[in-house]
Design an enzyme around this catalytic site. Structure first.
Site, PDB file in Angstrom:
ATOM      1  CB  SER A 124      -0.945   0.073   1.214  1.00  0.00           C
ATOM      2  OG  SER A 124      -1.401   1.259   1.761  1.00  0.00           O
ATOM      3  CE1 TYR A 148      -3.657  -2.723   5.386  1.00  0.00           C
ATOM      4  CE2 TYR A 148      -3.346  -0.439   4.979  1.00  0.00           C
ATOM      5  CZ  TYR A 148      -3.479  -1.664   4.438  1.00  0.00           C
ATOM      6  OH  TYR A 148      -3.585  -2.000   3.226  1.00  0.00           O
ATOM      7  CE  LYS A 152      -1.410  -4.782   3.411  1.00  0.00           C
ATOM      8  NZ  LYS A 152      -1.596  -5.778   2.742  1.00  0.00           N
TER       9      LYS A 152
END
Ligand code: NAD
Ligand code: UFG
Length: 337
Positions: A124, A148, A152
């Site tokens: 992302s 989050y 990643k």
């Protein structure tokens, strides 16, 4: 090619499946359906007029993944599965590290045991954090601001190390910007389970009458109209990028991170106006405070995607809004109705 797709029933996965099947790849979806519905897979079969196999299972269930690999013997993996809500990750960081990071380790261990050496991973743009400069190129410093985003970045690092340790292994880390839109048929699309956090599904639910108005999170940013600007990428273009990545794995050595965006940025108010035009429905809005953690503007430097994968985005704002509206208006309650 035999492609195992983790999280294939989800929003981006389901759109990618249609392209994989049309290109005559054989597909096994591995998904625990925690944020998706088997109905999405039924519709993928209808749209593509091809069959695909699926196995319900969790990324962290080593014996179930082992069994899926033993039976299906994939040549490559596209790894979508994971939790993805930035805000939610602050409240339950361990869930994000357990599912996203530990789950990815289990997957890579299984790949190594089966001699499966190719992976395309859903990363992302959130790994970049606050921009030092824009557009973000792939060498921009990485400073994710949420559990989050950190999950990643950890997975990116683990995949890099895994590739370095396994001769012949290759990986592409696709850093998605803001995926929006739906398949033009309106049969598959994004189906958030709760109140949507993201702009496009929220706008679509206002248009259909499920929500009263859009709250614009701040209009005092240093942008064209004061509202946040993002690089929205049509999910159909993004789906194609996964096929381009599978192909590029034949040509690259090692591991490459690649931005997937359009290189353009659009403000919240521009998106609202574009959606009103495409849907013919009013989208009432009010200006609210800034959302904590938001940056003013993001956009991708897309040159590496063009040079390494021969891929570039083709669809614009109008297609993004028209296809979202086709999906939302035909499925006002998502897959549940
Ligand atoms: P999604 O939630 O629609 O799809 C994820 C799929 O993975 C779902 O089908 C879910 O049931 C499955 N899943 C989740 N945890 C699992 C687990 N532990 N075991 C097995 N299956 C599991 O999300 P999406 O929007 O399609 O995103 C796909 C990937 O792309 C995710 O990794 C996400 O982090 C990443 N990504 C998404 C966006 C976005 O805005 N949608 C942006 C950047 C990156
Ligand atoms: N916004 C509103 N009102 C809303 C929702 C969003 O004004 O109800 C604004 C936001 O403040 C922001 C823009 O719309 O300016 C886009 O917000 P989104 O929540 O749609 O997207 P983000 O850029 O915040 O984050 C998304 C994904 C992340 C991913 C990131 C990658 O949620 O997972 O894109 O760029 F990492």
């Amino acid at each position: 090619m035999r492609v195992l797709v983790t999280g294939g029933a989800g929003y981006i996965g389901s759109h990618t499946l249609v392209h994989l099947l049309r290109a005559d790849h054989q597909v096994l979806v591995y998904d625990n359906f925690s944020n998706s519905s088997p109905e999405a897979l039924a519709r993928v079969r209808q749209i593509s007029n091809r069959d695909l196999a699926s196995r319900e299972g969790d990324l962290r269930d080593a014996s179930r993944i082992e069994d899926a690999f033993a039976r299906f013997r994939p040549d490559a993996v596209i790894h979508f599965a994971g939790l993805k809500a930035v805000g939610d990750s602050h409240g339950q960081p361990l869930e994000y590290y357990a599912q996203n990071v530990a789950g990815s380790i289990t997957l890579l261990q299984t790949m190594a045991r089966h001699g499966c050496a190719r992976v395309v991973f859903s990363s992302s743009a959130t790994v970049y954090g606050e921009p030092d400069y824009l557009p973000f190129d792939e060498t921009h410093p990485l400073r994710p601001q949420s559990p989050y985003g950190r999950s990643k970045l950890m997975i990116e690092t683990i995949i890099r190390d895994w590739v370095a340790a396994h001769s012949g292994a290759r990986a592409i880390l696709l850093r998605y910007f803001n995926p929006v839109g739906a398949h033009a048929s309106g049969r598959i699309g994004e189906d958030p389970r709760d109140i949507p956090n993201n702009l496009m599904p929220y706008i679509a639910q206002v248009a259909i009458g499920r929500r009263a108005e859009l709250a614009v999170h701040g209009n005092d940013y240093p942008t064209s109209d004061g509202t946040g600007e993002r690089d929205y990428i049509h999910v159909e273009d993004l789906a194609r990028a996964h096929l381009a990545a599978l192909d590029a794995l034949n040509r690259i050595a090692g591991c490459e991170a690649i931005n997937v965006g359009t290189g353009q940025s659009t403000s919240v108010l521009e998106m609202r106006a574009a959606f009103e035009r495409s849907s013919g429905r009013p989208i009432p809005y009010r200006i609210g405070p800034r959302r904590p953690g938001d940056v003013a503007r993001m956009c991708a430097d897309v040159r590496k995607a063009a040079s390494l994968m021969g891929w570039q985005a083709e669809l614009g704002l109008e297609e993004m809004c028209l296809s979202t509206w086709a999906w939302q208006s035909a499925n006002p309650g998502g897959y549940g109705e």
